[in-house]
Design a protein around this motif. Structure first.
Motif, PDB file in Angstrom:
ATOM      1  N   GLN A 294     109.451 -15.840  58.372  1.00  0.00           N
ATOM      2  CA  GLN A 294     108.564 -16.000  57.223  1.00  0.00           C
ATOM      3  C   GLN A 294     107.102 -16.219  57.605  1.00  0.00           C
ATOM      4  O   GLN A 294     106.201 -15.838  56.865  1.00  0.00           O
TER       5      GLN A 294
ATOM      6  N   ARG B 242     114.043 -15.733  45.400  1.00  0.00           N
ATOM      7  CA  ARG B 242     112.688 -16.017  44.911  1.00  0.00           C
ATOM      8  C   ARG B 242     112.704 -16.498  43.466  1.00  0.00           C
ATOM      9  O   ARG B 242     111.912 -17.361  43.079  1.00  0.00           O
TER      10      ARG B 242
ATOM     11  N   SER C  29     117.239 -10.960  47.702  1.00  0.00           N
ATOM     12  CA  SER C  29     115.860 -11.412  47.847  1.00  0.00           C
ATOM     13  C   SER C  29     115.280 -11.832  46.497  1.00  0.00           C
ATOM     14  O   SER C  29     114.613 -12.868  46.387  1.00  0.00           O
TER      15      SER C  29
ATOM     16  N   GLU D  70     109.564 -18.776  43.666  1.00  0.00           N
ATOM     17  CA  GLU D  70     108.662 -18.006  44.518  1.00  0.00           C
ATOM     18  C   GLU D  70     108.537 -16.557  44.065  1.00  0.00           C
ATOM     19  O   GLU D  70     108.062 -15.707  44.822  1.00  0.00           O
ATOM     20  N   LEU D  71     108.954 -16.277  42.833  1.00  0.00           N
ATOM     21  CA  LEU D  71     108.929 -14.891  42.371  1.00  0.00           C
ATOM     22  C   LEU D  71     107.532 -14.557  41.854  1.00  0.00           C
ATOM     23  O   LEU D  71     107.145 -14.935  40.760  1.00  0.00           O
TER      24      LEU D  71
ATOM     25  N   THR E   3     113.985 -20.236  43.446  1.00  0.00           N
ATOM     26  CA  THR E   3     113.143 -21.207  44.158  1.00  0.00           C
ATOM     27  C   THR E   3     111.709 -21.214  43.646  1.00  0.00           C
ATOM     28  O   THR E   3     110.854 -21.882  44.217  1.00  0.00           O
TER      29      THR E   3
ATOM     30  N   THR F  69     118.657 -20.274  51.331  1.00  0.00           N
ATOM     31  CA  THR F  69     118.222 -19.599  52.549  1.00  0.00           C
ATOM     32  C   THR F  69     119.166 -19.818  53.729  1.00  0.00           C
ATOM     33  O   THR F  69     119.180 -19.020  54.670  1.00  0.00           O
TER      34      THR F  69
ATOM     35  N   TYR G 279     104.669 -11.468  49.267  1.00  0.00           N
ATOM     36  CA  TYR G 279     105.666 -10.781  48.441  1.00  0.00           C
ATOM     37  C   TYR G 279     104.959  -9.780  47.528  1.00  0.00           C
ATOM     38  O   TYR G 279     103.748  -9.811  47.353  1.00  0.00           O
TER      39      TYR G 279
ATOM     40  N   TRP H   4     116.066 -24.562  47.851  1.00  0.00           N
ATOM     41  CA  TRP H   4     115.714 -23.540  48.827  1.00  0.00           C
ATOM     42  C   TRP H   4     116.672 -23.524  50.004  1.00  0.00           C
ATOM     43  O   TRP H   4     117.106 -22.467  50.445  1.00  0.00           O
TER      44      TRP H   4
END
Length: 502
Positions: free
Chosen positions: A444, A119, A115, A124-125, A122, A62, A390, A58
């Motif tokens: 965030q 995601r 983006s 986070e999708l 990491t 980021t 998201y 991450w």
């Protein structure tokens, strides 16, 4: 195909709650893919790169500040090739090359593509294209019934591979997938029961009631002297568990596929904390010995048992591993089943599994023929902050930061995060209410003054270095907010620590 089309489809899927609309969006995209694009695209839309681990965290992603491209130009294959190179980097100079490669990818990507990549890489999708929906979309795109696609996925253990077969070869290609010793299959999953009485009423008398252990799911394959052991996610851990390999090699059979749990035990025979078991999966050796407890047999000495009823599979399990079966009782009375649940909890386990003895092994599916009855805890915690969501939750405050009260009067002590259990009504309320309690924010997260109390349901807690309290919540879910309580009424860190096993 342009990578931007994948990103746009992901956004479309994430913006609708309709399962039918999600499947149609995905199927439309799948039909337009070139043959070599199917595997990476299906993997991405299901939420992860086909290479799985790529060694890029991450912070690397980021912290990178690269202006996005004005217009999309990246192709599906170009992105897949870059990720493939990232996954293969190691040794001297790999850190620098990884940063350079990610920089090249981001420089060619639009803001939306950047983006999506962050995601994706990491974990986070969350665009709503879960594996079940993607499986249905593959069947729809290929014009096939869902059953053979699901079965092929179960046997291949890889949805992208299944998608290639379905879209390029149809039923003929899917029929070539068979249970193969050494290749893991998707594990069958259980659904939560409201309680033991509900599970018994739904499944009837022809059942098996088994201990629900707080261990790690394993799938064991043996062919002669060769043994391979896989986790619930089908990751191979054979080198890390030599004691399990030796045990399986000594079983009274020639070839077998077993499903079960493994866990570390204290000297008293009670289970050690879950994370101690999991720690063994990342090391070649360890002082803690793992003990296997098998509850199913999918294959034995040349016979595929997947479509056989559980009763027949348990007979095979008794022949293959009689000394390593999970504690269970078949066709108990309601009173005996209740006594078994009490015994399981007394012995330090999570609860019981109630299974239909007539059901086949429905790999990869969370059906009602296996139901789990667990002890559930609820605690009152303080909301410390919330992250912007998201996909469908874009523009809404979603993932909660949770803290326990410090009994010594200090600030709340963070013990976990969750977005589970949040209804649309709660999401809307949070987004309106939380800024009224804001102490600060970043891109965030909105951080709050310690004023709001929420009731959380959880399966338990575990030791963790991630949070300052030394513990972390397991499977936490929001039940309700408690406007009748303030931070002084929240549970303390001592109460949370008191839920640790043993």
């Amino acid at each position: 195909m342009l990578f931007a089309e994948i990103v746009a489809t992901s956004a479309a899927v994430g913006s609708t709650r309709s399962r039918k609309a999600k499947i149609e969006s995905l199927a439309t995209l799948l039909r337009a893919l070139a043959p070599e694009e199917i595997e990476p695209a299906v993997a991405w839309l299901a939420g992860e790169p086909r290479q799985r681990r790529i060694g890029t965290g991450w912070r690397t992603l980021t912290d990178l500040r690269v202006d996005p491209a004005d217009a999309p130009s990246l192709t599906v294959m170009a992105v897949d090739e870059m990720i493939e190179e990232l996954a293969g980097l190691s040794g001297a100079g790999s850190v620098l090359r990884r940063r350079e490669l990610v920089g090249e990818l981001f420089a060619a990507a639009t803001a939306e593509e950047q983006s999506f990549v962050i995601r994706l890489l990491t974990g986070e999708l969350r665009q709503g294209a879960l594996v079940g929906i993607m499986t249905d979309a593959v069947a729809t795109a290929a014009g096939l019934p869902i059953a053979p696609v699901r079965r092929a996925f179960m046997l291949s253990g890889a949805l992208p591979t299944t998608a290639v077969a379905a879209l390029r070869g149809g039923l003929d290609e899917l029929s070539k997938f068979e249970l193969e010793v050494g290749r893991p299959v998707q594990p069958m999953l259980a659904s939560p029961a409201e309680g033991l009485a509900d599970a018994l009423a739904e499944l009837g008398a022809d059942i098996s009631v088994e201990y629900k252990m707080d261990g790690a799911r394993i799938q064991v394959h043996r062919n002669g002297d060769e043994v391979r052991i896989f986790t619930r996610t089908l990751r191979e851990i054979t080198p890390s568990v030599p004691e399990l390999v030796s045990l399986v090699q000594a079983l009274p059979c020639e070839s077998v596929v077993l499903d079960g749990e493994t866990l570390a035990l204290a000297d008293s025979g009670r289970p050690r904390p879950f994370q101690e078991t999991m720690s063994r999966f990342g090391a070649d050796t360890g002082e803690l010995l793992l003990h296997p407890y098998f509850f199913d047999c999918l294959y034995l000495d040349g016979v595929d048992l997947l479509d056989e009823p559980l009763s027949a599979r348990l007979d095979a399990l008794e022949r293959a591993a009689p000394d390593h079966r999970i504690p269970s009782v078949q066709r108990p009375t309601d009173e005996a089943a209740t006594d078994y649940l009490v015994a399981a909890l007394r012995d330090g386990h999570e609860g019981v599994m109630v299974k239909s003895l007539a059901a086949p092994y429905a790999a990869g599916r969370r059906g009602r023929t296996w139901q789990k009855v667990k002890q559930v805890h609820t605690i009152d915690l303080i909301v410390l902050g919330a992250e912007w969501g998201y996909g469908r939750r874009t523009g809404l405050l979603s993932n909660l930061h949770l803290g326990a009260r410090d009994p010594d009067g200090g600030p709340p002590i963070m013990v976990g995060k969750t977005f589970k259990g949040l209804t649309d009504k709660l999401l809307a309320w949070q987004t309106e209410e939380f800024p009224k309690h804001e102490s600060s924010r970043d891109a965030q997260t909105v951080y709050l003054r310690p004023e709001i109390v929420v009731e959380i349901e959880l399966d338990g807690v575990q030791v963790s270095r991630r949070y300052p309290g030394g513990v972390a919540l397991r499977f936490a879910r929001v039940l309700r907010y408690r406007p009748d309580k303030d931070a002084r009424d929240a549970d303390t860190i001592d109460t949370v620590r008191g839920l640790l096993p043993g």
